[in-house]
Scaffold this motif. Sequence first.
Motif, PDB file in Angstrom:
ATOM      1  N   LYS A  96       0.839  -1.200   0.000  1.00 16.54           N
ATOM      2  CA  LYS A  96       0.000   0.000   0.000  1.00 16.54           C
ATOM      3  C   LYS A  96       0.873   1.248   0.000  1.00 16.54           C
ATOM      4  CE  LYS A  96      -4.107   1.991   2.037  1.00 16.54           C
ATOM      5  NZ  LYS A  96      -4.778   1.882   0.725  1.00 16.54           N
ATOM      6  N   ASP A  99       2.116   1.993  -3.382  1.00 12.14           N
ATOM      7  CA  ASP A  99       1.071   2.140  -4.403  1.00 12.14           C
ATOM      8  C   ASP A  99       1.092   0.974  -5.385  1.00 12.14           C
ATOM      9  OD1 ASP A  99      -1.114   3.434  -5.414  1.00 12.14           O
ATOM     10  OD2 ASP A  99       0.038   4.801  -6.701  1.00 12.14           O
ATOM     11  N   HIS A 139      -9.723  -4.433  -0.437  1.00  8.54           N
ATOM     12  CA  HIS A 139     -10.167  -3.054  -0.221  1.00  8.54           C
ATOM     13  C   HIS A 139      -9.122  -2.155   0.452  1.00  8.54           C
ATOM     14  CE1 HIS A 139     -14.131  -4.283  -1.488  1.00  8.54           C
ATOM     15  NE2 HIS A 139     -14.197  -5.193  -0.525  1.00  8.54           N
ATOM     16  N   LYS A 144      -6.687   1.301  -4.670  1.00  9.88           N
ATOM     17  CA  LYS A 144      -6.112   2.627  -4.886  1.00  9.88           C
ATOM     18  C   LYS A 144      -6.875   3.631  -4.029  1.00  9.88           C
ATOM     19  CE  LYS A 144      -3.264   1.548  -8.358  1.00  9.88           C
ATOM     20  NZ  LYS A 144      -1.822   1.843  -8.391  1.00  9.88           N
ATOM     21  N   ASN A 145      -6.374   3.903  -2.852  1.00 15.74           N
ATOM     22  CA  ASN A 145      -7.000   4.893  -1.975  1.00 15.74           C
ATOM     23  C   ASN A 145      -5.966   5.372  -0.957  1.00 15.74           C
ATOM     24  OD1 ASN A 145      -7.010   3.013   0.334  1.00 15.74           O
ATOM     25  ND2 ASN A 145      -8.664   1.971  -0.770  1.00 15.74           N
ATOM     26  N   ASP A 146      -6.329   6.376  -0.205  1.00 15.77           N
ATOM     27  CA  ASP A 146      -5.411   6.960   0.777  1.00 15.77           C
ATOM     28  C   ASP A 146      -5.778   6.573   2.206  1.00 15.77           C
ATOM     29  OD1 ASP A 146      -3.979   8.292  -1.220  1.00 15.77           O
ATOM     30  OD2 ASP A 146      -5.409   9.975  -1.212  1.00 15.77           O
ATOM     31  N   LEU A 147      -6.430   5.468   2.358  1.00 14.47           N
ATOM     32  CA  LEU A 147      -6.870   5.056   3.692  1.00 14.47           C
ATOM     33  C   LEU A 147      -5.678   4.753   4.604  1.00 14.47           C
ATOM     34  CD1 LEU A 147      -9.800   2.604   2.816  1.00 14.47           C
ATOM     35  CD2 LEU A 147      -9.975   4.997   3.561  1.00 14.47           C
ATOM     36  N   GLN A 155     -15.058   1.618   7.275  1.00  6.62           N
ATOM     37  CA  GLN A 155     -15.345   1.302   5.877  1.00  6.62           C
ATOM     38  C   GLN A 155     -16.586   0.412   5.760  1.00  6.62           C
ATOM     39  OE1 GLN A 155     -13.537   2.933   3.477  1.00  6.62           O
ATOM     40  NE2 GLN A 155     -12.840   3.849   5.425  1.00  6.62           N
TER      41      GLN A 155
END
Length: 729
Positions: A96, A99, A139, A144-147, A155
């Motif tokens: 993560k 990326d 997830h 692709k997220n900034d969590l 979530q």
Amino acid sequence: MEYNRLVTGEVCTLHKLFSKDNVVIIPDLQRDYCWGTKTIDKDLVRDFVRNIRDNNSSDLSLGLIYGYEAPIGHIQLCDGQQRITTLFLILGLINKKTDNKFQDQLISNFELKKDDKDPYLQYSIRESSLYFLSDLVCHFFIAKNDLKVSDIISQPWYFKDYDLDPSIQSMLEALITIEEEIIDVDALEFGDCIVNRLSFIYYDMGTRANGEETFVVINTTGEPLTATENLKPLFIDAQELEYKKICSEKWEEWETWFWKNRKGSGAKKNDTADNGFREFLRWITLLNTKDSESFKKIQETGYFDFDLTISYTDIDSYFIIVKFLFEESTLFNTKLDWLAPKTYNTQIDWFKLLPVIEYIKKYGKENLRNVLRVKTFFENLSRIENVSRAMGTLLFEAVHLIHNMPTNDIAEIVKLTKVSNQILTAEEKTKFKIYLENKESRIKIEDTFWKTEKHNILKGEILALINWSTTNDEFDFDLFKEFDQVFCHLFRDTLKYPELDVTRRALLTRELIDFPRVFKGKANTSFCWEYSDWQVVIKDNEDKFGEFLKELIDASNIDSQLQKMIIENDPNKQWDEFVKKPELLEYCWKKNIQWHSPKGWFLLRGQTTSGSYANLMSYRMYLDMKSAPFWDPSIWTLSYYEKEGSCTVFDNTGSNIAIDVIYCGNLKYKLDVFRRKLSSENTKNDLSSLAANLNLNWKEERYVSDQIGTANSIELITQIQQFDLSLVE
């Protein structure tokens, strides 16, 4: 036919584990994941991450991982759950953080490339754990997220049921810790280290039945198994079926005892019984190793392969012996640190202990005196420097000497023909002969010898005292005790007491060989300071030293006899000045002197002239002046300067005049006269009349006399002190 992907004994990396279509399964026989749950004194995940992070430049090992494949490619973990799960979570966060570059460039290690996107790691403990890992991968790890980890519980894919799953909650805690620890790391490099340089050894349990049995036996605690815990299932697996249960119980008993003694008697703070228990297994291995080369390899490296075929009854017999030696008797109850070594004990420790264990194994512990004799024999030998240096070969011989003992009496080894003369020395033969010839008084003689052997100078070697007490091959025990008493009167405590100088001075009258002498290095000549110094002098002068002690035995008063030797010493003998002037040895705190041509001997406060020191001839002049009546102590003070250019110093503080008396060699001195705390110009002008009257020459910052003898030096000092000082005020 397809074979298992992982092979017993094979070194594997995570790259191999999480590859192809492998599935790593945490079976339902396992407990929950718990590393993420912090306790008061442990933060396992943080420590685990830091250990990898701080050592990422070298290969690291996870130890053993137990499992079985059912079906092929589905690795069911019986042990290793906590480590593998934590590593999976670390790799997920690394992916993560990069990326998805980590997954794309290095390894597809989070999800199988199938439609349902099942992760490589699957929990079968309960369905919620299985679903959560799948959601976490899809997830969070590869999405692709900034969590952040803290966002997970809010979530839509995070279900309320997950709050009730202890494995999931522990994973969330672990993820928070990992996220904190990898903020500043090079993620790609760190990930590469984990999948390619972190390895483990796989042990195939074969079937689920074996896996369940092993899981129950090893009683997984949620922490990585230690080295001896890794041995446990292997050992039990090697036993006959009917003995497996009792083996497991016995192993727990042994390990529990070492756990209770894990801190030893000192400041060691081992968290597990592993080091002590492993050392115990190392002792057993050494005692059962028959060839010297294999024995030597264990000695030198500490590494050993424990024989899994040894019966639990044999191990238990050794355990009973060790427990007796360290707990139930006083034989080794002061050596509890040996039960909690940092790695493994020293060879000298083994030399003291292993023969005793082997003796009891062979003859039993009922005759405690005989056990004590064996212990004392090897303990005494270990004090001898030549023995301690040769431990590489002597330890094997010491253990196997017990095998070859003709009877249960250690003294009987004198009857053996093939014993190393470094173990059965001439001294030990002599002592054993005395013991065997004096059966009725043997215990009294032994107790006295054992006490004498502990003297720090003798260091286990008392043959000289025995020889002094023997006439025409007849040993006189009463005379031995007299020699021992006088020796201990002269050499007691730490040898740092001032009265020992009297003994040194008296010994100088005996004209011993090389006393004083250079003991270590090439600079210092010593009147004996270290215990080993005295040992060397006694060995080299055994006859004369014996005569010296006998003269003191025969005297009505030891101290008076020493003074008599000093007073009656021939003044023409070498070192007589050290005999007659006690202040010379008193000055040498560590009894060292050095020769410096042409000025002769220097007396040293410590070990070198870089500290305080005094030229012998200059210091003798100081001592003579200190006791001489020619100067007025109410006007002049006398001292000795102990640094470079050591010299006698007179000071007249009222007139601010100083006189240095400096030895120049060849029995000549020179005097420097000057004024303190004033410029050289002041000195030159103020003392010009004094210099003119006494023929002193101006040199740099002082008036200096010619080189003159002792008598002329005293005469010149007298003239200076009698000069009308009002002329220079």
